[in-house]
Design an enzyme around this catalytic site. Structure first.
Site, PDB file in Angstrom:
ATOM      1  N   VAL A   1       0.871  -1.169   0.000  1.00 11.39           N
ATOM      2  CA  VAL A   1       0.000   0.000   0.000  1.00 11.39           C
ATOM      3  C   VAL A   1       0.911   1.223   0.000  1.00 11.39           C
ATOM      4  CG1 VAL A   1      -1.787   1.267   1.229  1.00 11.39           C
ATOM      5  CG2 VAL A   1      -1.782  -1.241   1.275  1.00 11.39           C
ATOM      6  N   SER A   2       0.759   2.050  -1.007  1.00  8.25           N
ATOM      7  CA  SER A   2       1.658   3.193  -1.156  1.00  8.25           C
ATOM      8  C   SER A   2       1.494   4.181  -0.010  1.00  8.25           C
ATOM      9  CB  SER A   2       1.388   3.914  -2.476  1.00  8.25           C
ATOM     10  OG  SER A   2       1.659   3.083  -3.577  1.00  8.25           O
TER      11      SER A   2
END
Length: 412
Positions: free
Chosen positions: A75-76
């Site tokens: 997840v960025s």
């Protein structure tokens, strides 16, 4: 998934995060702010992820690793998600493709484009898609996002053209299939790898080519499948058998045997006279190297090698002739800053260090105080890309970089 979360604490941390994103200029529109405020980030994280990590400004959270421990999906960080949403210039009713799934970013997109919009999120890994679908369903977005297991290099079957494409994995090139499914006035946001240095670039279509509208610095897990790109990796052993590994995105030397025994030679040092105050970013120096330094590479040093004990701000090096050199700094500005230089090994170590220092000085003259723009010229277009040192060949096209006219002309 994270369970038994203190919803009030999560909401408070979300407010703090949004305030920081606004202050730092990563959120610039009410639509992006509203989306990030509406979607609970914690519902898309691995179970047990601490809320401080979930709502950290620049924390990326790995969701899957390979057998060697390398990140395959994540997840960025919140700041880069906000930037990419802004770069995409999304509006209600748009049709949007996300390449590289996870669920959270697709939920943000769905919030912005609204019930009349369309969101398709694809990934090559069925485990990633299953996880994204589960999180989207649990968060109320399952009916608003279509998730598919697809190799993005080949496009999305049974879908019309998209108004925007957001790529959330490191891409060495821009797949022709993406451009075929992008509307004539569409926007594509892509973390483009250019000789081992990545920039997240927002491109808008301009006739045959793509022209950048905004850029951001960030790192991403690399693309898998047919669109992946493997570095060429060489090993330099020292006298004790420990290794320094050199990774070349492109332009690897034809004969690496010229570096045999290089780490056993006397070290050469060359200093640039170029200084920088403490706390000031110099990440565009790495971009400059990637474009203008012949033999540019990234390196890692095993514990026990002569390089491992040195302070290395960033692992960038160059191979030139029979020498290998790498970027170093030493104290300057009466202790309030640093001077850039290079250290080299091998018969051509001093020459390699000099080549790196010359590009440090060129960056200082032409690129240090300016922001470049980029263009992408697909192969087979009616308009041909310019040639020269400001053009970088890819499999399906050519990337060009342009510096403001008043900065002068970069020279090799």
């Amino acid at each position: 998934m994270v369970q038994m979360v203190d919803a009030d604490r999560a909401a408070e941390m979300r407010d703090v995060l949004i305030a920081e994103l606004r202050t730092q200029g990563k959120i610039t529109s009410d639509a992006v702010e509203a989306a990030i405020r509406q979607v609970p980030r914690e519902r898309f994280m691995p179970e047990g992820t601490d809320l401080a990590e979930v709502y950290g400004y620049d924390n990326s959270v790995v969701t899957k690793r390979d057998e060697h421990g390398r990140a395959m999906s994540s997840v960025s960080a919140a700041y880069i998600q906000a930037v990419m949403l802004e770069q995409a210039q999304l509006r209600p009713g748009m049709s949007v493709l996300e390449v590289g799934s996870g669920g959270l970013n697709a939920a943000y997109i769905a919030e912005i484009v609204g019930p009349q919009g369309r969101v398709v999120s694809i990934d090559i890994d069925p485990e990633v898609i299953d996880r994204a679908a589960t999180a989207l369903d649990a968060s109320g977005y399952g009916s608003r996002v279509r998730v598919l297991t697809v190799d993005a290099e080949h496009g999305v079957p049974d879908e019309d053209a998209f108004d925007a494409i957001i790529v959330t994995v490191g891409a060495w090139d821009i797949a022709p299939a993406w451009l075929r499914q992008l509307r004539p006035d569409g926007v594509i946001v892509v973390p483009l790898i250019m000789n081992n240095v990545t920039r997240v670039i927002g491109f808008r279509r301009d006739g045959d080519r793509l022209v950048s509208t905004a850029t951001e610095i960030a790192g991403f897990v690399p693309m898998q499948g047919d669109g992946g790109h493997a570095d060429r990796v060489f090993e330099l052993p020292d006298a004790n058998g420990h290794k320094v590994r050199l990774a070349f995105d492109s332009g690897a030397p034809d004969d690496m045997h010229q570096l045999d025994g290089a780490l056993a030679t006397e070290r050469a040092e060359v200093w640039s006279g170029v200084t920088i105050p403490n706390g000031v970013s110099f990440v565009d120096l790495h971009l400059w190297f990637a474009w203008y330094l012949d033999g540019f590479c990234r390196f890692t040093a095993e514990p026990g090698t002569v390089l491992a004990g040195e302070k290395q701000w960033f692992p960038f090096g160059v191979v030139s002739g029979g020498g290998f050199a790498y970027l170093v700094v030493r104290p300057a500005l009466e202790g309030t800053g640093a001077e850039f230089g290079a250290r080299g090994y091998g018969d051509g170590g001093e020459l390699a260090a000099t080549a790196m220092v010359e590009q440090i000085q060129a960056w200082d003259r032409y690129g240090r105080r300016t922001e470049p723009t980029f263009a992408y010229w697909p192969s087979g277009g009616q308009t041909q890309a310019p040639t020269g040192t400001d053009a970088m060949a890819k499999t399906h096209g050519v990337v060009t970089i342009s510096w403001p006219k008043d900065s002068g002309s970069p020279q090799r």
